[in-house]
Design a protein around this motif. Sequence first.
Motif, PDB file in Angstrom:
ATOM      1  N   VAL A  65      48.927  -5.918 -48.455  1.00  0.00           N
ATOM      2  CA  VAL A  65      49.340  -4.677 -47.805  1.00  0.00           C
ATOM      3  C   VAL A  65      48.612  -3.532 -48.502  1.00  0.00           C
ATOM      4  O   VAL A  65      49.090  -2.984 -49.499  1.00  0.00           O
ATOM      5  N   PRO A  66      47.412  -3.198 -48.016  1.00  0.00           N
ATOM      6  CA  PRO A  66      46.627  -2.189 -48.716  1.00  0.00           C
ATOM      7  C   PRO A  66      47.139  -0.780 -48.466  1.00  0.00           C
ATOM      8  O   PRO A  66      47.531  -0.441 -47.360  1.00  0.00           O
ATOM      9  N   GLY A  67      47.154   0.005 -49.524  1.00  0.00           N
ATOM     10  CA  GLY A  67      47.387   1.432 -49.347  1.00  0.00           C
ATOM     11  C   GLY A  67      46.121   2.058 -48.782  1.00  0.00           C
ATOM     12  O   GLY A  67      45.063   1.423 -48.715  1.00  0.00           O
ATOM     13  N   PHE A  68      46.225   3.320 -48.382  1.00  0.00           N
ATOM     14  CA  PHE A  68      45.088   3.971 -47.759  1.00  0.00           C
ATOM     15  C   PHE A  68      44.128   4.516 -48.820  1.00  0.00           C
ATOM     16  O   PHE A  68      44.380   5.541 -49.442  1.00  0.00           O
ATOM     17  N   ARG A  69      43.069   3.778 -49.040  1.00  0.00           N
ATOM     18  CA  ARG A  69      41.970   4.195 -49.926  1.00  0.00           C
ATOM     19  C   ARG A  69      42.458   4.672 -51.295  1.00  0.00           C
ATOM     20  O   ARG A  69      41.933   5.637 -51.848  1.00  0.00           O
ATOM     21  N   ASN A  70      43.492   3.987 -51.815  1.00  0.00           N
ATOM     22  CA  ASN A  70      44.029   4.438 -53.100  1.00  0.00           C
ATOM     23  C   ASN A  70      44.012   3.344 -54.160  1.00  0.00           C
ATOM     24  O   ASN A  70      44.620   3.479 -55.212  1.00  0.00           O
ATOM     25  N   GLY A  71      43.336   2.236 -53.882  1.00  0.00           N
ATOM     26  CA  GLY A  71      43.234   1.189 -54.896  1.00  0.00           C
ATOM     27  C   GLY A  71      44.503   0.360 -55.053  1.00  0.00           C
ATOM     28  O   GLY A  71      44.581  -0.475 -55.947  1.00  0.00           O
ATOM     29  N   VAL A  72      45.482   0.586 -54.196  1.00  0.00           N
ATOM     30  CA  VAL A  72      46.743  -0.163 -54.292  1.00  0.00           C
ATOM     31  C   VAL A  72      46.788  -1.226 -53.193  1.00  0.00           C
ATOM     32  O   VAL A  72      46.412  -0.960 -52.052  1.00  0.00           O
TER      33      VAL A  72
END
Length: 816
Positions: A224-231
């Motif tokens: 579940v990727p965050g939006f362009r935040n490395g999470v």
Amino acid sequence: LASGPVVQPAPTVDGFVEAFLAELNYGQGVLLSQSTVNDQYLALARTVRRYLMADWLETGARRRQAQQKTVAYLSAEYLLGRQLGNNLLATNLQDVAEEAMRRSGIDIAALRSQEVEPGLGNGGLGRLAACFVDSLATMDVPCIGYGIRYEYGIFRQTFVEDRQVELPDSWLSLGSPWEFPHPERQVIVSFGGHTETTTDDAGVERSRWIPDWNVLGMPYHYMVPGFRNGVVNTLRLWSARATHAFDLQIFNSGDYAQAVRSQTFAENISKVLYPEDSTPQGKELRLQQQYFFVACSLHDFIDNTLPADYDLRRLPERLVVQLNDTHPVIAIPELMRILVDRKGFDWDEAWDITKRCFAYTCHTLLPEALEVWSVDLLGRLLPRHLEIIYRINEEFLDEVREAFPGDEMRVRRMSVIAEHPERSVRMAYLATVAGAKVNGVAELHSQLLRDKVLPDFSQLWPEKFTNVTNGVTPRRFVLLANRRLSDLVTDTIGEGWVTDLDRLRELEPHAEDPEFRAAFRQVKADNKERLYKLLRVRDGLDLPREAMLDVMVKRLHEYKRQTLKLLHIVSLYEGVVSGRVAPEDLTPRTVVFGAKAAPGYHMAKEIIFLINAVADTVNADPRVAGRLSVAFPANYNVTLAEKLIPAADLSEQISLAGKEASGTGNMKFALNGALTIGTDDGANVEIRRLVGDDNFFLFGMTEPEVETLRGEGYVPADLYEQDPVLRATIDLLASGHFTGGDRQVVAPVVDNLLHQDAFMALADFPAYLEAQARVDAAYADPDTWSRMAILNVARSGFFSSDRSMRDYLERIWTAR
Ligand code: 26Y
């Protein structure tokens, strides 16, 4: 270890091509020249996946080290939608990937179309869960989404002679590159059997559960990727396996059928999503599903996620379990069982811990949709849990008696155990007793929840009740679905709005700028063009380019009132064919429906049939050609929503007031610049307040007016007698005009409207027509319409699920 998320440097096109070819050759085992679209899709997905992997590992390590409070979001449904586009967006790889595919001679659009969306949910509740996990990742909040990896998701809808036919959704058949099975992390889940009372060393009586059958839960992890935040957070979905795949001894003895029977039986548990979002059916398998995923999830968190020596008295500091409706409420007695039976806590201490770990979200107001399980079934399947529920209830009722001495009526009303029509456990009550917080999903809904659904509880514990208005992720539903609008917004107010949606306010002054309005109109026109191209290929539909696009998409339910929309269409058509209205006085409209009916919901299926029948007739009638068209593309899902919503001019949110808990489609439309025609219901109330009365087409009774009318005795047939337009409309429907002269087939719907009309479509019909006339008037002037639409976009930032998550954090997850 780094202390915060690390955003990876942007990759190059060459690097991407190389990684892609490596996946194709060494992962998929094919040469580019020999590869199928599916090979290419899988290789591309795995390439994108690789770019997320370092972040996923890093996030996991960081979470393990930091030991922060974690949200365990328990949901029986996740309606994720396609992953490829979303993950390209999250990694900011879409341009690189597109160019890399072009250089490899591949059309990336064909690969995107190859993906079958995981339809692991029915509708609003499942899509909400998917939006929430997206927002939590984007906000770097520790969260594990727990659920079920159904082998078959929501059925694929087709129409055969205008009637819904359900086909199995075998979404896994071509392989799913987004999932990671972890067989080494399987857990055992027990069912059935009985309990025994023993005395422990300290002389305390303890109950012991002796189950009689087990299944294994195998976790599949999803990024579940965050939006362009490395999470990258994790979604962990459970699949059921037999404990001994099959019994070799029986197999060797020649009884092949028996040898696989137990396997089949166990694996049924995660076989199929219940395509039900209305009344609960006392289906044993559904209770098995609920307990199965809940038991796996709590076990996973307590035994695998927490450090081995963790002091469970401090569990509420590390864990908050958010119950997405009542489906996972069996987690409450399960945690009690773990603490008391397995970890040796005494009851009071366990109860104190448990109460501080849970919070409950209610998503309905329909009394028939509140889940209950018969004591008989629960006692057979989960005897120890039933004992625990009884004890929770006993102590709770003592508390009620103390607060309201002598009020035995109240005690009976509030009991977690209902006595009639059969002894059963009221899951919403159990959740309210155990939950530290209870929330509704829109302001009106939360108020009605307090006043109508759980009044005794809100009187006893007013501080437990709160509201969190739903939201939707702007990543999928604006940036991904509406690239053109997103570019216009970014060109106008700069970047940053995607993760700070209130910034859309900065668009407000541009509503007055003719140039901006023209650009905004062009975005809509382009989106319509894209949609109509798709619908031609997908559904063989040929729709006029210029007409207003009027869209009603949601599950088919009587309370949502697709029939009211249908009556509007028939009245427009009747006006022309009867000569009452000149065709050129009709505002050109294309009405698009999208809706699945629960397979066992008879009336809903009749309504689908009727919509299709009306569509066939209207579309074939030259008298309304170019003025009125009706389309009902089959199999409305997240993928289609992403194409439909950005193209829509008008959003239909016309439920009977007091019935739609929130709605979330309404928010998606407003954010994409459609105007709403809607009742005073659910989140419509808040949308209207924010966008302003002038930019919203309100109609119909309010919830108190509905109550009053019902109290007075509602007689729909009287309305039919008194209103000539309504009469002509219903008469035309009833005449068989739309069904080749067959009056019989339309009777179920028509008779229901005339003699029951439980959701008062006829009562709101005149107000609805009047509001639609206002819609036509506004649409006649493109500048008026665009201005209103732009203000809808500018003022809907509140409906980002990021805001919902902030509200959960403040009001529920940290406030306790
Ligand atoms: C128990 C089983 C039959 C069942 C399965 C699914 C019961 C209910 C559901 C799903 C309910 C649902 O989707 N509710 C919707 O939740 C949305 C998110 O909060 C709301 O916006 C929407 O108004 C509500 O109908």
